[in-house]
Design a protein around this motif. Structure first.
Motif: not given
Length: 413
Positions: A277-282, A369-383
């Motif tokens: 559910v958390k990764i949906i918006p990313y 896709y990898v960046v959006a899903v993996y970082f999105g799962s922990v709410s990372i914005r500054n990559t």
């Protein structure tokens, strides 16, 4: 910040190209196509997330059993001699080390459905060590860039698609993919090591690289000595057999530890649902930008420009027809897969273009896709520098894919 600029850039480029199409190309449907793509991209992002829910629940449930049974800790100890050098910010024997090892193993076997949930678990464990919760840590960047480089030993899905498209020997791209993906991963590691000032000439790392080269060479010799028709059969059997053995091993280890295996599985499965559910918006956000970029015709303009330049300088232009798959790969997994299938159906699965598309598709992963899903799962914005390093690896993989296709299939039409 990088994702922010890229996201804005895709949409602004699409808008400019669409205006040019409308004014100079008299394409009155361009904005209709773009708006349609926004709805379809949002739907696709949601469907992918929902599709991941069951897989995440299953694998994180199994990982919870393995964690409580002590197997993840054992994997961490096994991998620590190398991982403490590649991930200097990661404490020795930390649970994340075991999850990273499991994720890399699943990727090596081409088992995407298993690799992603385990990778998300690794990101959550790495986040517990992260002092800046909205900024990617050094271990996260190394982990994500290696993932994005797509190191795969057994490209099961590529061989399956080639078989469906009528390839005489679906596994004939096995060795080119193996060499290409190894080169892309090596470039990814070196790029991140340079950024993080990690000495790549340390004894453990040199032994690791040497072992990988020997391992890759051994696999090449083994599969080269086998009949091409048997490569796909035995590699698929080995990968899935090993995967089932891991599942059974986790459960047996839980029983030996006298765990309530069912309750442990449910506990992990709940975490999987929350992650999905958390990764949906990313995911929706990145697919929206990519969908708009494609629908505007910007990709077609880019390919046409490259084709004209290649013909102008007078070199073999056969590889240009495979560029849609190569250029789409960092942006969209489903988009590049569609490009690959279209290339095989248009030119033939055993044509130069069909094989190049297959090698390119199997050599690297989908960066955004990898960046959006993996970082999105922990709410990372500054990559930080994650995307530049990952794209460098993707570029290296693209060049290697073209070179390997010419080396192995130069006589193909």
């Amino acid at each position: 910040m990088a994702l922010n600029y890229i996201w804005i850039g895709f949409i602004l480029i699409a808008f400019v190209v669409a205006l040019c199409e409308l004014i100079f190309g008299n394409n009155t449907n361009v904005f209709t196509d773009i708006i349609s793509s926004t709805f379809s991209s949002a739907k696709t992002g949601f469907e992918i997330s929902i599709g991941l829910t069951g897989i995440l629940a299953m694998w994180l449930g199994l990982m919870k059993i393995g964690e409580k049974a002590g197997l993840i800790e054992k994997f961490a100890k096994f991998a620590s001699p190398v991982f403490t050098k590649l991930f200097p910010g990661l404490p020795k024997d930390h649970p994340a080390t075991g999850s990273i090892f499991m994720n890399f193993s699943a990727n090596l076997l081409g088992l995407d459905n298993a690799a992603t949930p385990i990778g998300l678990r690794a990101m959550q464990q790495l986040q517990t060590l992260n002092s800046k919760k909205d900024t990617a840590s050094d271990p996260m960047i190394m982990f994500l860039c290696i993932n994005a480089s797509g190191l795969t030993i057994v490209p099961i899905t590529i061989m399956m698609y080639r078989a469906e498209c009528g390839a005489a020997n679906p596994a004939d791209v096995f060795l080119p993919i193996l060499l290409t993906t190894f080169f892309a991963t090596l470039v990814a590691i070196i790029a991140v090591c340079i950024m993080q000032k990690i000495n790549i000439f340390q004894k453990n790392l040199l032994l690791f690289f040497a072992s990988m080269i020997l391992f890759i060479g051994g696999l090449m010799w083994l599969f080269h000595s086998m009949d091409q028709k048997d490569v796909s059969l035995y590699s698929t059997l080995f990968a899935n057999g090993l995967l089932f053995t891991i599942i059974c091993g986790f459960i047996v280890a839980g029983i030996r530890k006298k765990l309530n295996v069912y309750d442990a599985f449910i506990e992990g499965a709940k975490e999987g649902f929350q992650t999905a559910v958390k990764i949906i918006p990313y995911l929706v956000a990145i697919l929206l930008a990519i969908g708009v970029f494609r629908a505007s015709g910007a990709m077609d303009i880019l390919i046409d420009g490259i084709r004209k330049f290649v013909l102008f300088i007078g070199i073999d232009a056969r590889f240009v027809e495979g560029l849609p798959t190569i250029l789409m790969k960092p942006l969209s997994g489903s988009g590049s897969r569609g490009m690959m299938i279209d290339a095989m159906k248009t030119y033939g699965a055993d044509s130069f273009v069909g094989r190049l598309s297959s090698v390119a598709q199997g050599s690297v992963d989908t960066v955004f896709y990898v960046v959006a899903v993996y970082f999105g799962s922990v709410s990372i914005r500054n990559t930080r520098y994650t995307i530049p390093c990952a794209l460098i690896a993707d570029f290296a993989g693209a060049i290697a894919a073209i070179v390997m296709t010419y080396l192995f299939f130069s006589d193909s039409i």
